[in-house]
Design a protein around this motif. Structure first.
Motif, PDB file in Angstrom:
ATOM      1  N   ASP A 127       0.812  -1.223   0.000  1.00  0.00           N
ATOM      2  CA  ASP A 127       0.000   0.000   0.000  1.00  0.00           C
ATOM      3  C   ASP A 127       0.841   1.266   0.000  1.00  0.00           C
ATOM      4  O   ASP A 127       0.356   2.332  -0.374  1.00  0.00           O
ATOM      5  N   ASP A 128       2.107   1.175   0.417  1.00  0.00           N
ATOM      6  CA  ASP A 128       2.979   2.350   0.496  1.00  0.00           C
ATOM      7  C   ASP A 128       3.782   2.594  -0.782  1.00  0.00           C
ATOM      8  O   ASP A 128       4.400   3.644  -0.936  1.00  0.00           O
ATOM      9  N   ILE A 129       3.777   1.644  -1.695  1.00  0.00           N
ATOM     10  CA  ILE A 129       4.601   1.749  -2.891  1.00  0.00           C
ATOM     11  C   ILE A 129       4.172   2.927  -3.772  1.00  0.00           C
ATOM     12  O   ILE A 129       5.008   3.596  -4.363  1.00  0.00           O
ATOM     13  N   ALA A 130       2.889   3.227  -3.814  1.00  0.00           N
ATOM     14  CA  ALA A 130       2.398   4.327  -4.648  1.00  0.00           C
ATOM     15  C   ALA A 130       2.995   5.673  -4.254  1.00  0.00           C
ATOM     16  O   ALA A 130       3.063   6.587  -5.074  1.00  0.00           O
ATOM     17  N   THR A 131       3.464   5.811  -3.020  1.00  0.00           N
ATOM     18  CA  THR A 131       4.014   7.086  -2.547  1.00  0.00           C
ATOM     19  C   THR A 131       5.498   7.252  -2.869  1.00  0.00           C
ATOM     20  O   THR A 131       6.038   8.337  -2.673  1.00  0.00           O
ATOM     21  N   LEU A 132       6.139   6.207  -3.368  1.00  0.00           N
ATOM     22  CA  LEU A 132       7.581   6.246  -3.614  1.00  0.00           C
ATOM     23  C   LEU A 132       7.914   6.753  -5.012  1.00  0.00           C
ATOM     24  O   LEU A 132       7.165   6.535  -5.966  1.00  0.00           O
ATOM     25  N   ASP A 133       9.062   7.399  -5.121  1.00  0.00           N
ATOM     26  CA  ASP A 133       9.584   7.851  -6.403  1.00  0.00           C
ATOM     27  C   ASP A 133      10.167   6.624  -7.103  1.00  0.00           C
ATOM     28  O   ASP A 133      11.206   6.101  -6.686  1.00  0.00           O
TER      29      ASP A 133
END
Length: 155
Positions: A127-133
């Motif tokens: 779920d946190d991958i979308a926030t990464l560059d």
């Protein structure tokens, strides 16, 4: 240094194709192992170029070990990625067309450690991958893994 071009009509013309492998490594909590690349400052799956004398599966295992310090066992093929519109240009003049196989892998041991190609390692909840560059090609591989496809992606 490297520059990634993705569906960019201004991308330079490729002058090489180098087989490579990456791996979606997960832990017992379902988190995905990511590295932060030193050459483009983006989060990515561990992976790299195929060496003479090894299988492509051995490439994935070796690259995970080199880039993260962790030992893995290949469990499946996520997909084969050969999009001719994904171009990687290097500062030495090499311009590659993408040719990469992405595997899933199970953690078997090792101690986390970065190498000369990465600046950070992280176990990341999906779920946190979308926030990464992150480059779109890495997001694509991860999304194919998360879809739990019945057969590998071919494209």
């Amino acid at each position: 240094m490297r520059t990634d071009y993705y569906n960019d009509p201004e991308a330079p013309k490729p002058n090489s194709v180098v087989p490579s492998a990456s791996a979606v490594v997960t832990d017992e909590l379902g988190r995905i192992l990511l590295i932060k690349r030193r050459d483009n400052k983006l989060w990515a799956l561990p992976g790299g170029g195929h060496d003479v004398g090894e299988t492509i599966e051995q490439t994935a295992v070796r690259e995970v070990k080199e880039e993260t310090g962790l030992d893995v066992e290949i469990t499946a093929l996520t997909g084969i990625y050969t999009n001719p519109a994904h171009i990687v240009a290097f500062s030495n003049g090499e311009v590659r067309q993408q040719f990469s196989l992405c595997f899933t892998a199970r953690l078997t041991g090792g101690t986390p450690a970065i190498d000369h190609e990465s600046t950070d390692i992280a176990w990341t909840h999906p779920d946190d991958i979308a926030t990464l560059d992150m480059h779109p090609s890495m997001r694509l591989r991860i999304s194919h893994y998360l879809e739990a496809r019945s057969s590998p992606y071919l494209g």
